[in-house]
Scaffold this active site. Sequence first.
Site, PDB file in Angstrom:
ATOM      1  N   ARG A 139      -7.996   7.627  -3.612  1.00 39.10           N
ATOM      2  CA  ARG A 139      -7.652   8.303  -2.361  1.00 39.10           C
ATOM      3  C   ARG A 139      -8.687   9.365  -1.973  1.00 39.10           C
ATOM      4  NH1 ARG A 139      -1.042   8.904  -2.794  1.00 39.10           N
ATOM      5  NH2 ARG A 139      -0.643   6.673  -2.517  1.00 39.10           N
ATOM      6  N   GLU A 183      -6.119  -1.712  -4.514  1.00 41.32           N
ATOM      7  CA  GLU A 183      -4.920  -2.480  -4.165  1.00 41.32           C
ATOM      8  C   GLU A 183      -4.818  -3.760  -4.986  1.00 41.32           C
ATOM      9  OE1 GLU A 183      -2.398  -1.620  -2.582  1.00 41.32           O
ATOM     10  OE2 GLU A 183      -3.099   0.184  -1.584  1.00 41.32           O
ATOM     11  N   THR A 240       0.897  -4.226 -11.412  1.00 45.43           N
ATOM     12  CA  THR A 240       0.411  -3.415 -12.531  1.00 45.43           C
ATOM     13  C   THR A 240       0.755  -1.950 -12.265  1.00 45.43           C
ATOM     14  OG1 THR A 240      -1.422  -4.961 -12.724  1.00 45.43           O
ATOM     15  CG2 THR A 240      -1.663  -2.898 -13.895  1.00 45.43           C
ATOM     16  N   LEU A 247      -5.572  -5.300 -17.565  1.00 45.84           N
ATOM     17  CA  LEU A 247      -4.854  -5.299 -16.288  1.00 45.84           C
ATOM     18  C   LEU A 247      -4.027  -6.572 -16.103  1.00 45.84           C
ATOM     19  CD1 LEU A 247      -7.666  -3.868 -13.989  1.00 45.84           C
ATOM     20  CD2 LEU A 247      -5.485  -2.777 -14.500  1.00 45.84           C
ATOM     21  N   TYR A 307      -0.186  -8.027   2.548  1.00 40.57           N
ATOM     22  CA  TYR A 307      -0.031  -6.638   2.109  1.00 40.57           C
ATOM     23  C   TYR A 307      -1.398  -5.961   1.939  1.00 40.57           C
ATOM     24  CZ  TYR A 307       0.355  -2.763  -1.064  1.00 40.57           C
ATOM     25  OH  TYR A 307       0.199  -1.527  -1.637  1.00 40.57           O
ATOM     26  N   ASP A 328       4.939  -3.873   0.397  1.00 42.47           N
ATOM     27  CA  ASP A 328       5.016  -4.476  -0.932  1.00 42.47           C
ATOM     28  C   ASP A 328       6.454  -4.325  -1.458  1.00 42.47           C
ATOM     29  OD1 ASP A 328       5.236  -1.810  -1.489  1.00 42.47           O
ATOM     30  OD2 ASP A 328       3.680  -1.761  -3.019  1.00 42.47           O
TER      31      ASP A 328
END
Length: 352
Positions: free
Chosen positions: A32, A44, A50, A87, A127, A145
């Site tokens: 961010r 994203e 996750t 991940l 999304y 989402d």
Amino acid sequence: MEQLTGDFSLLGRIPSLLLSWYDAWGRTLPWRSDPTPYHVLVSEVMLQQTRVEAVLDRYERFIREVPDLKTLAELPEDRLLKLWQGLGYYSRARNLQKCAKAVMETPEKELPADPALLRKFPGIGEYCAGSVASIAFGVRAPAVDGNVLRVTARLAACARDVTLPPVRRELRSRVEEILPKERCGDFNQALMDLGATVCLPNAAPLCEKCPLRDLCLGRARGIAQELPVRGKRAPRRVEEIGVLLLRREDRVALRRRPDAGLLAGLWEPPTFSGSPEEFCRAQGISCGAFAPGPKGKHLFTHVEWRMTGYLAESADGCLPEGWVWADSSEIAKKFALPSAFSIFFQKKDAKS
Ligand code: SF4
């Protein structure tokens, strides 16, 4: 529970309440601080299915080594998979790279702002396109989402099955209607944060901390925790898996999994069904007696692996074609091993 169709008449009051809350309580997350289209895309994709905690370090390491789409497009696949280790859902990493390659083939060599154009690239769904368009470009686009579906269904006391495409479409279009003209990216992130930190999944929502509590029909009707309604999933198929932990001094045998299917193309201690003796015979491996190794369980979306390790010393160091010997430092640095196998590589097991 009473079957409700949902009441969306109050949703229009949400943006200003939510944006004020976000300014005070929004999460500080590494992607961010500099929300370029590439940063938003990588974050994203990593965050799909996750937990944020699992993504934080890996995101920063990934961006340090792969700072832009061009570098990603040119990254060797083995290195990409190694950076993605931990991940899960490795097809996301491959699709992300396909996306980078496709973008580098366009005249602009940049991600576009239009969500409809973004969706034309591999791995970018509805999304993800909404997130990149709204957060990186400020486009007025929804990003709905599972978190946002849950919050919206609770707010509207919508007790229809959110796994049904028409219900998802309706909830999405309701969110679209209330998107603010300014700060749409912040609004989408605020909804995500509210879902992650206040309107919790699989637990009682923290309604007393929620900026939307006075509007929330799910709360008013005492049904928030029962929402959203999800149709029953088919139970996971259980597979019994043998894991061969074949050693030679301080190294262990690894092989690459097939190019298609579960954990495609990743490295593994060889897995098999049936007995370790039969497996080794079929592979032409010569080794001493098998000792019991660790046992573990791993859940995939549709399958549950119940794994049993078998330890053995190689008699001659010979391996089938394509298998390799790897020591612990090579395993840490070079080979992408899915977390399903981490139980077999914990330190206490290394001595056994
Ligand atoms: Fe979720 Fe409670 Fe807020 Fe409603 S009031 S949106 S149920 S946290």
